[in-house]
Design an enzyme around this catalytic site. Sequence first.
Site, PDB file in Angstrom:
ATOM      1  N   HIS A   1       2.960   7.845  -1.104  1.00 26.90           N
ATOM      2  CA  HIS A   1       3.708   8.896  -1.825  1.00 26.90           C
ATOM      3  C   HIS A   1       3.204   9.037  -3.260  1.00 26.90           C
ATOM      4  CE1 HIS A   1       6.520   8.364   1.471  1.00 26.90           C
ATOM      5  NE2 HIS A   1       7.049   7.271   0.992  1.00 26.90           N
TER       6      HIS A   1
ATOM      7  N   ASP B   1       6.249   6.992   7.975  1.00 29.32           N
ATOM      8  CA  ASP B   1       7.263   6.525   7.040  1.00 29.32           C
ATOM      9  C   ASP B   1       8.645   6.325   7.667  1.00 29.32           C
ATOM     10  OD1 ASP B   1       8.774   5.869   4.867  1.00 29.32           O
ATOM     11  OD2 ASP B   1       8.112   7.494   3.593  1.00 29.32           O
TER      12      ASP B   1
HETATM   13  C1  NGQ Z   1      11.759   2.608   1.767  1.00 32.91           C
HETATM   14  N1  NGQ Z   1      11.436   4.994   1.600  1.00 32.91           N
HETATM   15  O1  NGQ Z   1      11.293   1.571   1.269  1.00 32.91           O
HETATM   16  O2  NGQ Z   1      12.152   2.703   2.926  1.00 32.91           O
HETATM   17  C2  NGQ Z   1      11.822   3.817   0.888  1.00 32.91           C
HETATM   18  C3  NGQ Z   1      13.202   3.955   0.338  1.00 32.91           C
HETATM   19  C4  NGQ Z   1      12.907   3.036  -1.964  1.00 32.91           C
HETATM   20  C5  NGQ Z   1      10.800   5.933   0.908  1.00 32.91           C
HETATM   21  N2  NGQ Z   1      10.483   5.710  -0.303  1.00 32.91           N
HETATM   22  C6  NGQ Z   1      13.541   2.874  -0.626  1.00 32.91           C
HETATM   23  N3  NGQ Z   1      10.515   7.084   1.504  1.00 32.91           N
HETATM   24  O3  NGQ Z   1      11.900   3.679  -2.114  1.00 32.91           O
HETATM   25  O4  NGQ Z   1      13.464   2.487  -2.889  1.00 32.91           O
HETATM   26 ZN    ZN Z   2       7.952   3.874   2.502  1.00 34.35          ZN
END
Ligand code: NGQ
Ligand code: ZN
Length: 451
Positions: free
Chosen positions: A268, A319
Amino acid sequence: MTGLFFDTALLPGGWADDVRITLTQEGIASVDAGAARAPDDAHHAVGLPGLASLHSHAFQRAMAGLTEARGTEADSFWTWRELMYRFVGRITPDQVEAVAAQAYAEMLEGGFTRVGEFHYLHHAPDGAPYTDIGELSGRIVAAAAATGIGLTLLPVFYAQSGFGGLPPEPGQRRFVTGIDAFARLLDSCRSHARSDPGIVIGVAPHSLRAVTPSDLERVAVLAPDSPIHLHIAEQEKEVRDCLAWCGQRPVDWLLDRFAVDGRWTLIHATHLSDDETDRLASSGAVAGLCPVTEANLGDGTFPAVRFLKAGGTIGIGTDSNVCIGAADELRQLEYSQRLALRARNALSLGDGRSTGRTLFDACLAGGARSLGTAPGELAPGAVGDILCLRRGAALAGRSVDAVLDTWVFAARESPVDEVWVRGRRVVRGGRHVRAVAIGDRYRAVLKELLA
Ligand code: NGQ
Ligand code: ZN
């Protein structure tokens, strides 16, 4: 020895007709174009190398579709994360394994032959380590083994809830380890991985938000020759918080302090200045894009045109696994650019090449680099990760690159018929060979989780 015969196949040098591939457990033994079909060969319309989903949180598959109602006026990535943490709070090791197996079976059906599992669920729901600190990592290994998907396991280091050493929140207690515990976790992952020489183990400092600078250095040297992945600049708030913390944007900060090269994957890298885009492109790091999830979470649009023109390397990941499929990711990536730029064929870069082919080639190479494997080609000596497409109505009359364009942009029904991973057939007739057993277990687990 297995023989596969394709009317047409995408080889390292381009499309070739009448391609005969022989496979053993060790991988591809031979590839011959303009060949004759042997009597026992299985016959397929199109052969392609399998792609990598370089970024997955497998357990999130179980909540796909359950966060699509607006809970508050300001529904956002951050409110979605609250719901996700609630899910995290109760999932058991057995359930993690069952959900991951379902996600991986769907990935194989969707054209992915290797997954990079960015795995941060380590501890019991109350935050206490399991007897084996790699208990849940072992479940990921087991799920990958049950489906046959290639695995690059990226155990996550997580320490803080925000820039500048903010203490972790209660919802993050299943993720957090100190450096010593993380080193033990890495050892445990390596011993779980002994069951399969194809598994690659990397490391994943979660994000600049979740890791201190000194911990990032320590994590990077714990596995100096392995893939290193981190979330970098997904949300505008993340960029603002980083600027408030250190006066720099996340990618600038990272590139100024670390020898970022092809070993690194930045997940990302959504919000980049022009200068960051060019710097990241020339670093050789992979920009790990998850277009379907990034759209679903309302993250923003990665500057893919500038990044590719600057020679950058990209790969795709599923993801949150909200909707799993290689064509879906490639289509969403291109469409994000078309909508932003109000142009067509944004990522074919004007060299006359098809968009589908450009994206497929880029993500094939970038995915392999990101996950620490050799390029997934249809060539002797390669591991033998192969997609067999049926012609059906969707691909009628299509040849060479138009096959890829049609799969990516125009096939309602997936043309993926068979998938072979390391010489084993894991998808047949479009379904995973163990889809029924894996699906039954998944359904039972969902009943428990949603009770
Ligand atoms: C994750 N997901 O680690 O699953 C993350 C959410 C975060 C994304 N960033 C949690 N899409 O980034 O703090
Ligand atoms: Zn992620």
